[in-house]
Design an enzyme around this catalytic site. Structure first.
Site, mmCIF file in Angstrom:
data_model
loop_
_atom_site.group_PDB
_atom_site.id
_atom_site.type_symbol
_atom_site.label_atom_id
_atom_site.label_comp_id
_atom_site.label_asym_id
_atom_site.label_seq_id
_atom_site.Cartn_x
_atom_site.Cartn_y
_atom_site.Cartn_z
ATOM 1 N N ARG A 21 22.066 44.034 48.709
ATOM 2 C CA ARG A 21 22.846 43.203 49.384
ATOM 3 C C ARG A 21 22.491 42.757 50.929
ATOM 4 O O ARG A 21 22.342 41.620 51.307
ATOM 5 C CB ARG A 21 24.220 43.674 49.724
ATOM 6 N N CYS B 17 26.260 64.990 60.170
ATOM 7 C CA CYS B 17 27.308 66.290 59.653
ATOM 8 C C CYS B 17 27.238 66.523 58.458
ATOM 9 O O CYS B 17 27.772 67.360 57.676
ATOM 10 C CB CYS B 17 28.710 65.798 59.983
ATOM 11 N N ASN C 271 33.983 37.111 56.085
ATOM 12 C CA ASN C 271 32.804 37.387 55.715
ATOM 13 C C ASN C 271 32.187 38.798 56.263
ATOM 14 O O ASN C 271 32.440 39.122 57.568
ATOM 15 C CB ASN C 271 31.822 36.622 55.966
ATOM 16 N N CYS D 81 24.653 61.375 57.434
ATOM 17 C CA CYS D 81 25.174 61.401 58.787
ATOM 18 C C CYS D 81 24.772 62.925 59.152
ATOM 19 O O CYS D 81 24.424 63.770 58.326
ATOM 20 C CB CYS D 81 26.505 61.297 58.850
ATOM 21 N N SER E 204 38.879 31.102 49.087
ATOM 22 C CA SER E 204 39.427 30.649 47.626
ATOM 23 C C SER E 204 41.150 31.247 47.957
ATOM 24 O O SER E 204 41.931 30.712 47.074
ATOM 25 C CB SER E 204 39.078 31.448 46.303
ATOM 26 N N HIS F 15 36.974 42.009 56.862
ATOM 27 C CA HIS F 15 36.566 43.064 55.894
ATOM 28 C C HIS F 15 35.403 43.754 56.252
ATOM 29 O O HIS F 15 34.561 44.110 55.274
ATOM 30 C CB HIS F 15 36.364 41.884 54.617
HETATM 31 C C1 BJW Z 1 32.634 26.221 49.828
HETATM 32 C C2 BJW Z 1 31.276 26.112 49.600
HETATM 33 C C3 BJW Z 1 30.733 25.115 50.759
HETATM 34 C C4 BJW Z 1 31.784 27.262 47.949
HETATM 35 N N1 BJW Z 1 31.794 24.798 51.685
HETATM 36 N N2 BJW Z 1 33.567 25.900 50.515
HETATM 37 C C5 BJW Z 1 45.717 45.301 42.590
HETATM 38 C C6 BJW Z 1 45.095 46.424 42.720
HETATM 39 C C7 BJW Z 1 44.566 46.865 43.963
HETATM 40 C C8 BJW Z 1 44.818 45.943 44.878
HETATM 41 C C9 BJW Z 1 45.556 44.959 44.664
HETATM 42 C C10 BJW Z 1 46.120 44.608 43.515
HETATM 43 N N3 BJW Z 1 46.767 43.431 43.853
HETATM 44 C C11 BJW Z 1 46.743 43.044 44.956
HETATM 45 C C12 BJW Z 1 45.911 43.837 45.669
HETATM 46 C C13 BJW Z 1 45.408 43.704 47.256
HETATM 47 C C14 BJW Z 1 44.093 43.415 47.242
HETATM 48 C C15 BJW Z 1 44.026 41.789 46.772
HETATM 49 O O1 BJW Z 1 44.395 41.011 47.345
HETATM 50 N N4 BJW Z 1 43.655 41.600 45.351
HETATM 51 C C16 BJW Z 1 43.856 40.267 44.822
HETATM 52 C C17 BJW Z 1 42.333 39.802 44.343
HETATM 53 C C18 BJW Z 1 44.677 40.285 43.736
HETATM 54 N N5 BJW Z 1 43.745 43.561 48.527
HETATM 55 C C19 BJW Z 1 43.161 44.614 48.966
HETATM 56 O O2 BJW Z 1 42.837 45.461 48.208
HETATM 57 C C20 BJW Z 1 43.063 44.461 50.434
HETATM 58 N N6 BJW Z 1 43.565 45.578 50.945
HETATM 59 C C21 BJW Z 1 44.938 45.966 50.991
HETATM 60 O O3 BJW Z 1 45.690 45.226 50.586
HETATM 61 O O4 BJW Z 1 45.167 47.491 51.148
HETATM 62 C C22 BJW Z 1 46.968 47.628 51.035
HETATM 63 C C23 BJW Z 1 46.758 47.957 49.378
HETATM 64 C C24 BJW Z 1 46.196 49.062 49.112
HETATM 65 C C25 BJW Z 1 46.156 49.372 47.646
HETATM 66 C C26 BJW Z 1 46.820 48.348 46.749
HETATM 67 C C27 BJW Z 1 47.479 47.263 46.978
HETATM 68 C C28 BJW Z 1 47.311 47.203 48.519
HETATM 69 C C29 BJW Z 1 41.676 44.781 50.648
HETATM 70 C C30 BJW Z 1 40.846 43.569 50.350
HETATM 71 C C31 BJW Z 1 39.362 43.689 50.647
HETATM 72 C C32 BJW Z 1 38.276 42.457 50.018
HETATM 73 N N7 BJW Z 1 36.958 42.968 49.937
HETATM 74 C C33 BJW Z 1 36.175 42.051 49.710
HETATM 75 C C34 BJW Z 1 34.804 42.905 49.187
HETATM 76 C C35 BJW Z 1 33.832 43.001 50.206
HETATM 77 C C36 BJW Z 1 32.690 43.864 49.747
HETATM 78 C C37 BJW Z 1 31.408 43.241 49.480
HETATM 79 O O5 BJW Z 1 30.980 42.157 49.861
HETATM 80 O O6 BJW Z 1 30.726 44.186 48.814
HETATM 81 O O7 BJW Z 1 35.977 41.095 50.544
HETATM 82 S S1 BJW Z 1 36.618 41.325 48.049
HETATM 83 C C38 BJW Z 1 35.953 39.687 48.503
HETATM 84 O O8 BJW Z 1 36.989 38.636 48.524
HETATM 85 C C39 BJW Z 1 35.189 39.641 49.783
HETATM 86 C C40 BJW Z 1 35.964 38.555 50.631
HETATM 87 O O9 BJW Z 1 35.931 38.745 51.870
HETATM 88 C C41 BJW Z 1 37.288 38.299 49.625
HETATM 89 C C42 BJW Z 1 37.622 36.777 49.852
HETATM 90 O O10 BJW Z 1 36.734 35.851 48.966
HETATM 91 P P1 BJW Z 1 36.398 34.613 49.739
HETATM 92 O O11 BJW Z 1 35.910 34.688 50.985
HETATM 93 O O12 BJW Z 1 37.641 33.726 49.718
HETATM 94 O O13 BJW Z 1 35.391 34.093 48.479
HETATM 95 P P2 BJW Z 1 35.451 33.523 47.117
HETATM 96 O O14 BJW Z 1 34.122 33.598 46.414
HETATM 97 O O15 BJW Z 1 36.586 33.864 46.610
HETATM 98 O O16 BJW Z 1 35.676 31.657 47.276
HETATM 99 C C43 BJW Z 1 34.819 31.042 47.918
HETATM 100 C C44 BJW Z 1 35.166 29.801 48.379
HETATM 101 O O17 BJW Z 1 34.244 28.890 48.854
HETATM 102 C C45 BJW Z 1 35.626 28.943 46.858
HETATM 103 O O18 BJW Z 1 36.930 28.317 47.219
HETATM 104 C C46 BJW Z 1 34.538 27.845 46.727
HETATM 105 O O19 BJW Z 1 35.135 26.339 46.304
HETATM 106 C C47 BJW Z 1 34.417 27.550 48.277
HETATM 107 N N8 BJW Z 1 33.050 27.056 48.543
HETATM 108 N N9 BJW Z 1 30.951 26.576 48.493
HETATM 109 C C48 BJW Z 1 32.944 25.148 51.598
HETATM 110 N N10 BJW Z 1 29.345 24.637 50.574
HETATM 111 ZN ZN ZN Z 2 29.416 62.398 59.952
#
Ligand code: BJW
Ligand code: ZN
Length: 236
Positions: free
Chosen positions: A65, A143, A97, A141, A182, A114
């Site tokens: 990545r 540790c 991001n 690390c 999204s 994030h």
């Molecule tokens: C353009 C374009 C251009 C394209 N111009 N636009 C069941 C099990 C476990 C958890 C859950 C569950 N149900 C719900 C949850 C909670 C979960 C969640 O929300 N899940 C849903 C998916 C259902 N959330 C969490 O787990 C969060 N923590 C939490 O809630 O803690 C309490 C809890 C704990 C345990 C259980 C439940 C609750 C943490 C969320 C962390 C998200 N992490 C990531 C991964 C990063 C890692 C990595 O990169 O390696 O973060 S996931 C990924 O999605 C990343 C992003 O920040 C995030 C959002 O995505 P984003 O930015 O919206 O991107 P896309 O691809 O989805 O959309 C792109 C958009 O751009 C599109 O709309 C295009 O149209 C547009 N576009 N070109 C303008 N040129």
């Molecule tokens: Zn350490």
């Protein structure tokens, strides 16, 4: 292009961004065509359970990545957002991001909800380490524990201070511009509703409709690179 009012009267602006913001820099989005989660199963490379059972594989994925994102420069949209912040001091940038491209364009005080691809932490001793080494060395690390990417994976809690900061920015803004998300990942997706509830004007920039489009006052359907040059100058 819908009629966009002149926005000069706004002084407390929040820019809220997702992966689409960096798409035109070459950083893959998560969902949709070419999305990271289409190619890689997050359960194997991007969750605490994966890290606990095979940290070496998770770190290898993060080497990959880093290599990919390291080649991606900030795009014209990032530059415009940074310029807006430089000219309107109370502009806040809240991003989902992990790529650091807002900062690379000169933006400051960016809330990274994030985490960051360029930071590691040790869950043994609490140390943190920033850097752009590729591959990531050393892997351990002092540790003895594996360094862990300081990224918020599914199931992880968001950093409390970051979330508080984002909530207070949303509560206090008069204009919220959401770009390239999204709006399916919580709690981040919920944040713009706070801005709406406090009476802010909401603008969404995205080529596609999203889960939360209906609550926006203005939806600009197109890529950030085309919509931002039309909109941001109206804010100055
Ligand atoms: C353009 C374009 C251009 C394209 N111009 N636009 C069941 C099990 C476990 C958890 C859950 C569950 N149900 C719900 C949850 C909670 C979960 C969640 O929300 N899940 C849903 C998916 C259902 N959330 C969490 O787990 C969060 N923590 C939490 O809630 O803690 C309490 C809890 C704990 C345990 C259980 C439940 C609750 C943490 C969320 C962390 C998200 N992490 C990531 C991964 C990063 C890692 C990595 O990169 O390696 O973060 S996931 C990924 O999605 C990343 C992003 O920040 C995030 C959002 O995505 P984003 O930015 O919206 O991107 P896309 O691809 O989805 O959309 C792109 C958009 O751009 C599109 O709309 C295009 O149209 C547009 N576009 N070109 C303008 N040129
Ligand atoms: Zn350490």
């Amino acid at each position: 292009m819908p009629d966009i009012p002149r926005f000069t009267e706004f002084s407390r602006i929040v820019i809220f961004t997702g992966a689409g913001m960096s798409a035109e820099s070459g950083v893959p989005t998560y969902r949709g065509q070419g999305g990271v989660w289409k190619q890689y199963d997050y359960r194997r490379y991007a969750c605490q359970q994966a890290f606990d059972s095979d940290p070496a594989a998770v770190m290898e994925f993060h080497d990959y990545r880093r290599k990919l994102v390291d080649q991606c420069p900030p795009n014209a949209g990032h530059q415009l957002v940074a310029e807006l912040q430089a000219r309107k001091a109370h502009t806040r940038i809240i991003t989902q991001n992990i790529d650091g491209l807002h900062q690379a364009a000169g933006a400051t005080d960016v809330v990274e909800l994030h985490g960051s691809l360029w930071r590691l932490r040790c869950d043994g001793c609490g140390a943190r380490r920033e850097g752009r080494d590729i591959p990531i060395v050393p892997r351990h690390c002092a540790c003895g524990r594996y360094w862990r990417p300081d990224i918020v994976w599914f199931g992880d809690m968001l950093d409390e201070a970051n979330l508080e900061s984002a909530i207070s920015a949303m509560d206090g803004c008069d204009l919220l511009v959401s770009i390239g998300t999204s709006a399916v990942v919580y709690p981040a997706a919920q944040l713009p509703t706070l801005a709406r509830d406090s009476g802010a004007t909401l603008v969404e920039i995205n080529p596609e409709e999203t889960e939360l489009s209906a609550m926006y006052h203005h939806c600009l359907r197109g890529p950030a690179s085309q919509m931002l040059p039309k909109m941001l100058p109206k804010l100055l």
